[in-house]
Write a protein that holds these residues in place. Structure first.
Motif, short mmCIF file in Angstrom:
data_model
loop_
_atom_site.label_atom_id
_atom_site.label_comp_id
_atom_site.label_asym_id
_atom_site.label_seq_id
_atom_site.Cartn_x
_atom_site.Cartn_y
_atom_site.Cartn_z
N ARG A 98 0.83 -1.21 0.00
CA ARG A 98 0.00 0.00 0.00
C ARG A 98 0.87 1.26 0.00
O ARG A 98 0.56 2.23 -0.68
N ILE A 99 1.96 1.23 0.75
CA ILE A 99 2.88 2.36 0.76
C ILE A 99 3.47 2.56 -0.63
O ILE A 99 3.53 3.68 -1.15
N ALA A 100 3.91 1.47 -1.25
CA ALA A 100 4.50 1.56 -2.59
C ALA A 100 3.50 2.12 -3.59
O ALA A 100 3.83 3.00 -4.39
N LEU A 101 2.27 1.64 -3.55
CA LEU A 101 1.24 2.13 -4.47
C LEU A 101 0.92 3.60 -4.21
O LEU A 101 0.76 4.39 -5.15
N ALA A 102 0.80 3.97 -2.94
CA ALA A 102 0.51 5.37 -2.61
C ALA A 102 1.67 6.28 -3.04
O ALA A 102 1.44 7.36 -3.58
N LEU A 103 2.89 5.83 -2.82
CA LEU A 103 4.06 6.60 -3.23
C LEU A 103 4.08 6.79 -4.74
O LEU A 103 4.27 7.90 -5.24
N ALA A 104 3.84 5.72 -5.48
CA ALA A 104 3.83 5.81 -6.93
C ALA A 104 2.67 6.68 -7.42
O ALA A 104 2.86 7.53 -8.30
N ALA A 105 1.49 6.50 -6.87
CA ALA A 105 0.31 7.26 -7.30
C ALA A 105 0.48 8.75 -7.01
O ALA A 105 0.19 9.60 -7.87
N PHE A 106 0.94 9.08 -5.82
CA PHE A 106 1.15 10.47 -5.44
C PHE A 106 2.12 11.15 -6.40
O PHE A 106 1.86 12.24 -6.92
N ASN A 107 3.25 10.49 -6.66
CA ASN A 107 4.25 11.09 -7.54
C ASN A 107 3.82 11.09 -9.00
O ASN A 107 4.12 12.01 -9.74
N LEU A 108 3.08 10.07 -9.43
CA LEU A 108 2.55 10.05 -10.79
C LEU A 108 1.60 11.23 -11.00
O LEU A 108 1.66 11.91 -12.03
N LEU A 109 0.77 11.50 -10.01
CA LEU A 109 -0.13 12.65 -10.08
C LEU A 109 0.67 13.95 -10.18
O LEU A 109 0.37 14.81 -11.02
N LEU A 110 1.69 14.10 -9.36
CA LEU A 110 2.49 15.33 -9.40
C LEU A 110 3.20 15.48 -10.74
O LEU A 110 3.22 16.56 -11.33
N TYR A 111 3.77 14.38 -11.25
CA TYR A 111 4.44 14.47 -12.55
C TYR A 111 3.45 14.75 -13.67
O TYR A 111 3.77 15.45 -14.64
N ALA A 112 2.24 14.21 -13.58
CA ALA A 112 1.20 14.51 -14.58
C ALA A 112 0.86 16.01 -14.55
O ALA A 112 0.71 16.65 -15.60
N LEU A 113 0.75 16.57 -13.36
CA LEU A 113 0.47 18.00 -13.24
C LEU A 113 1.63 18.83 -13.78
O LEU A 113 1.41 19.87 -14.42
N ILE A 114 2.85 18.38 -13.52
CA ILE A 114 4.03 19.09 -14.05
C ILE A 114 4.00 19.07 -15.57
O ILE A 114 4.21 20.10 -16.22
N ALA A 115 3.75 17.90 -16.15
CA ALA A 115 3.71 17.79 -17.61
C ALA A 115 2.58 18.64 -18.20
O ALA A 115 2.77 19.33 -19.21
#
Length: 120
Positions: A98-115
């Motif tokens: 769950r930590i791994a998925l939350a970490l990946a999802a949180f950062n994926l969202l941030l990188y999507a916003l950056i892009a």
């Protein structure tokens, strides 16, 4: 005393690495060139959590503490130092996933916003 200071330095480095892997995308938001330093740290953080592995900094800190005449600890850095705060009953493999998925999802969202922001 020197071994104890080195163990404390490794502990500090470990904590800073976790913070960077978790929140580094926020720095990338302001300075996109930092992505080259954040993405490998993020990948390592996700992998080490998903695999229920032990970061090499944990045994290094333990070895330095033992060399200093202090007691080391069993388990991972997160389980030992943050476990009581985050997981009062212990860190299970399911919780690490769950930590791994939350970490990946949180950062994926941030990188999507950056892009998205850069494309506008």
């Amino acid at each position: 005393m020197g071994w104890s200071i080195l163990a404390d330095a490794v502990l500090l480095l470990h904590g800073l690495f976790i913070a960077w892997a978790t929140l580094g995308a926020l720095a990338v938001w302001r300075r996109p060139r930092l992505a080259w330093a954040h993405l490998p740290a993020l990948a390592w953080g996700v992998w080490i959590e998903a695999s229920a592995g032990i970061c090499p900094l944990t045994p290094l800190e333990n070895a330095l503490r033992l060399r200093a005449g202090q007691q080391g600890y069993a388990g991972s850095f997160i389980d030992h130092y943050l476990g009581a705060l985050i997981y009062p009953q212990g860190l299970t493999p399911a919780a690490q996933w769950r930590i791994a998925l939350a970490l990946a999802a949180f950062n994926l969202l941030l990188y999507a916003l950056i892009a998205w922001r850069r494309m506008r």
